[in-house]
Each structure stands twice: as structure tokens, then as C-alpha cells.
Write a protein that holds these residues in place. Structure first.
Motif, PDB file in Angstrom:
ATOM      1  N   VAL A 223      48.139  41.414   0.685  1.00 18.59           N
ATOM      2  CA  VAL A 223      47.386  40.657   1.185  1.00 18.59           C
ATOM      3  C   VAL A 223      45.987  42.076   0.416  1.00 18.59           C
ATOM      4  O   VAL A 223      45.804  41.939   0.196  1.00 18.59           O
ATOM      5  N   ASP A 224      46.748  43.221   0.112  1.00 22.13           N
ATOM      6  CA  ASP A 224      45.814  44.468  -0.219  1.00 22.13           C
ATOM      7  C   ASP A 224      45.473  44.340  -2.250  1.00 22.13           C
ATOM      8  O   ASP A 224      44.170  44.181  -2.385  1.00 22.13           O
ATOM      9  N   TYR A 225      46.476  43.572  -2.453  1.00 22.68           N
ATOM     10  CA  TYR A 225      46.100  42.652  -3.449  1.00 22.68           C
ATOM     11  C   TYR A 225      45.209  41.462  -3.473  1.00 22.68           C
ATOM     12  O   TYR A 225      44.270  41.486  -4.797  1.00 22.68           O
ATOM     13  N   ARG A 226      45.213  41.106  -3.039  1.00 23.03           N
ATOM     14  CA  ARG A 226      44.542  39.746  -2.562  1.00 23.03           C
ATOM     15  C   ARG A 226      42.609  40.058  -2.654  1.00 23.03           C
ATOM     16  O   ARG A 226      41.997  39.381  -2.552  1.00 23.03           O
ATOM     17  N   GLU A 227      42.774  41.247  -1.197  1.00 21.77           N
ATOM     18  CA  GLU A 227      41.000  41.608  -1.087  1.00 21.77           C
ATOM     19  C   GLU A 227      40.873  42.353  -2.618  1.00 21.77           C
ATOM     20  O   GLU A 227      39.856  42.131  -2.741  1.00 21.77           O
ATOM     21  N   GLU A 228      41.343  43.288  -2.995  1.00 23.88           N
ATOM     22  CA  GLU A 228      40.782  44.197  -4.265  1.00 23.88           C
ATOM     23  C   GLU A 228      40.828  42.643  -5.718  1.00 23.88           C
ATOM     24  O   GLU A 228      39.705  43.220  -6.346  1.00 23.88           O
ATOM     25  N   ASN A 229      41.127  41.646  -5.602  1.00 23.43           N
ATOM     26  CA  ASN A 229      41.480  41.191  -6.654  1.00 23.43           C
ATOM     27  C   ASN A 229      40.745  39.952  -6.322  1.00 23.43           C
ATOM     28  O   ASN A 229      40.901  38.880  -7.594  1.00 23.43           O
ATOM     29  N   GLY A 230      40.680  38.787  -5.037  1.00 17.03           N
ATOM     30  CA  GLY A 230      40.144  37.409  -4.474  1.00 17.03           C
ATOM     31  C   GLY A 230      41.392  37.275  -4.628  1.00 17.03           C
ATOM     32  O   GLY A 230      42.384  37.758  -4.956  1.00 17.03           O
ATOM     33  N   GLU A 231      41.298  35.810  -4.366  1.00 18.42           N
ATOM     34  CA  GLU A 231      42.232  35.218  -4.233  1.00 18.42           C
ATOM     35  C   GLU A 231      43.594  34.584  -5.844  1.00 18.42           C
ATOM     36  O   GLU A 231      42.785  34.880  -6.753  1.00 18.42           O
ATOM     37  N   PHE A 232      44.322  34.664  -5.446  1.00 22.42           N
ATOM     38  CA  PHE A 232      45.267  34.237  -5.885  1.00 22.42           C
ATOM     39  C   PHE A 232      45.277  32.707  -6.912  1.00 22.42           C
ATOM     40  O   PHE A 232      44.574  31.465  -5.783  1.00 22.42           O
ATOM     41  N   LYS A 233      45.094  32.416  -8.062  1.00 18.16           N
ATOM     42  CA  LYS A 233      45.480  31.296  -9.050  1.00 18.16           C
ATOM     43  C   LYS A 233      45.782  30.128  -9.195  1.00 18.16           C
ATOM     44  O   LYS A 233      46.043  29.088  -9.049  1.00 18.16           O
ATOM     45  N   SER A 234      46.993  31.441  -8.509  1.00 13.14           N
ATOM     46  CA  SER A 234      48.392  30.184  -9.157  1.00 13.14           C
ATOM     47  C   SER A 234      50.132  31.322  -8.429  1.00 13.14           C
ATOM     48  O   SER A 234      49.688  32.563  -7.698  1.00 13.14           O
ATOM     49  N   VAL A 235      50.761  30.062  -8.137  1.00  7.03           N
ATOM     50  CA  VAL A 235      51.558  31.666  -6.844  1.00  7.03           C
ATOM     51  C   VAL A 235      52.587  31.949  -8.258  1.00  7.03           C
ATOM     52  O   VAL A 235      52.108  32.885  -7.750  1.00  7.03           O
ATOM     53  N   SER A 236      52.474  32.513  -9.050  1.00  3.80           N
ATOM     54  CA  SER A 236      53.118  33.039 -10.405  1.00  3.80           C
ATOM     55  C   SER A 236      51.965  34.475 -10.473  1.00  3.80           C
ATOM     56  O   SER A 236      52.446  35.080 -11.088  1.00  3.80           O
ATOM     57  N   ASP A 237      51.080  34.870  -9.880  1.00  8.21           N
ATOM     58  CA  ASP A 237      50.273  35.342 -10.172  1.00  8.21           C
ATOM     59  C   ASP A 237      50.687  36.085  -9.187  1.00  8.21           C
ATOM     60  O   ASP A 237      50.303  37.798  -9.099  1.00  8.21           O
ATOM     61  N   LEU A 238      51.717  36.254  -8.286  1.00  7.63           N
ATOM     62  CA  LEU A 238      51.984  36.924  -7.139  1.00  7.63           C
ATOM     63  C   LEU A 238      52.871  38.144  -7.383  1.00  7.63           C
ATOM     64  O   LEU A 238      53.341  39.198  -7.743  1.00  7.63           O
ATOM     65  N   SER A 239      53.017  37.964  -9.188  1.00 12.11           N
ATOM     66  CA  SER A 239      54.372  38.989 -10.262  1.00 12.11           C
ATOM     67  C   SER A 239      53.151  39.942 -10.791  1.00 12.11           C
ATOM     68  O   SER A 239      53.817  41.129 -10.821  1.00 12.11           O
ATOM     69  N   GLN A 240      51.683  40.055 -10.178  1.00 14.92           N
ATOM     70  CA  GLN A 240      51.104  40.922 -10.801  1.00 14.92           C
ATOM     71  C   GLN A 240      50.574  41.937  -9.347  1.00 14.92           C
ATOM     72  O   GLN A 240      50.653  43.342  -9.323  1.00 14.92           O
ATOM     73  N   VAL A 241      51.619  41.576  -8.802  1.00 13.66           N
ATOM     74  CA  VAL A 241      52.172  42.521  -7.352  1.00 13.66           C
ATOM     75  C   VAL A 241      53.036  43.170  -7.123  1.00 13.66           C
ATOM     76  O   VAL A 241      53.966  42.652  -7.634  1.00 13.66           O
TER      77      VAL A 241
END
Length: 98
Positions: free
Chosen positions: A63-81
Motif C-alpha cells: 500500500v505504501d509503495y502504491r501511494e508513493e509510486n502510483g498504481e501498479f502497471k503489472s502484477v510483476s511490478d510487485l517485485s519492486q516492493v
């Protein structure tokens, strides 16, 4: 020797109902409705924490990552968390959506 052979046959016959029940289990699970995937762009920490391998801290990090960086473009973007790698993403496959 004959007794041993008979015991072996009886043992195998006892296993037969268990193996047929196991074979039917896969058919039953195919017919069961699948749970809807959780949206990583809309779910709150409580919903995300219900996912396998995701606890309260990782859910909050998502949730913090999403609030700071905007919506995820793909599910694989979760690896940035932090704390989410390839193995966890593989475990979550089919359980997530955008």
C-alpha cells in the motif's frame, strides 16, 4: 511364500479405494468456482494480508509503495516492493489482478 503373496495382493487392494478417491478429487476441484483475484491497485492492507506469504507488514509495504509510486502497471511490478521476490510472486500467481 504363498502367504506373503496373498498379503501383498490384499494390501494393494486396500489401497485401491484411496487412489480412486484421490483421482476423483482433481475432478471435483476443477468444478469448484475459483476465488476472485485481489486487485493490487485497490485492495487495502487487510485484504492483501490474506494472501499466502503476505503478512501485515508486506501488505502495508504494498500500500505504501502504491501511494508513493502510483498504481501498479503489472502484477510483476510487485517485485519492486521490499520483501517480494520471484518465489513469492510465483506463489501468488492467479490470485492477483490489477
Amino acid at each position: 511364500m504363498k502367504t506373503l503373496k496373498n498379503l501383498l495382493i490384499i494390501s494393494l487392494l486396500c489401497l485401491l479405494p484411496a487412489t480412486t478417491a484421490y483421482a476423483q478429487l482433481s475432478e471435483v476441484t476443477k468444478q469448484m468456482p475459483q476465488a476472485e483475484a485481489i486487485s493490487i491497485n485497490n485492495a487495502d492492507t487487510e485484504m492483501l494480508a490474506k494472501l499466502p506469504g503476505i503478512g501485515k507488514k508486506k501488505a502495508q509495504a504494498i500500500v505504501d509503495y502504491r501511494e508513493e509510486n502510483g498504481e501498479f502497471k503489472s502484477v510483476s511490478d510487485l517485485s519492486q516492493v521490499k520483501g517480494i521476490g520471484k518465489k513469492l510472486l510465483a506463489k501468488l500467481e492467479g490470485k492477483l489482478s490489477l
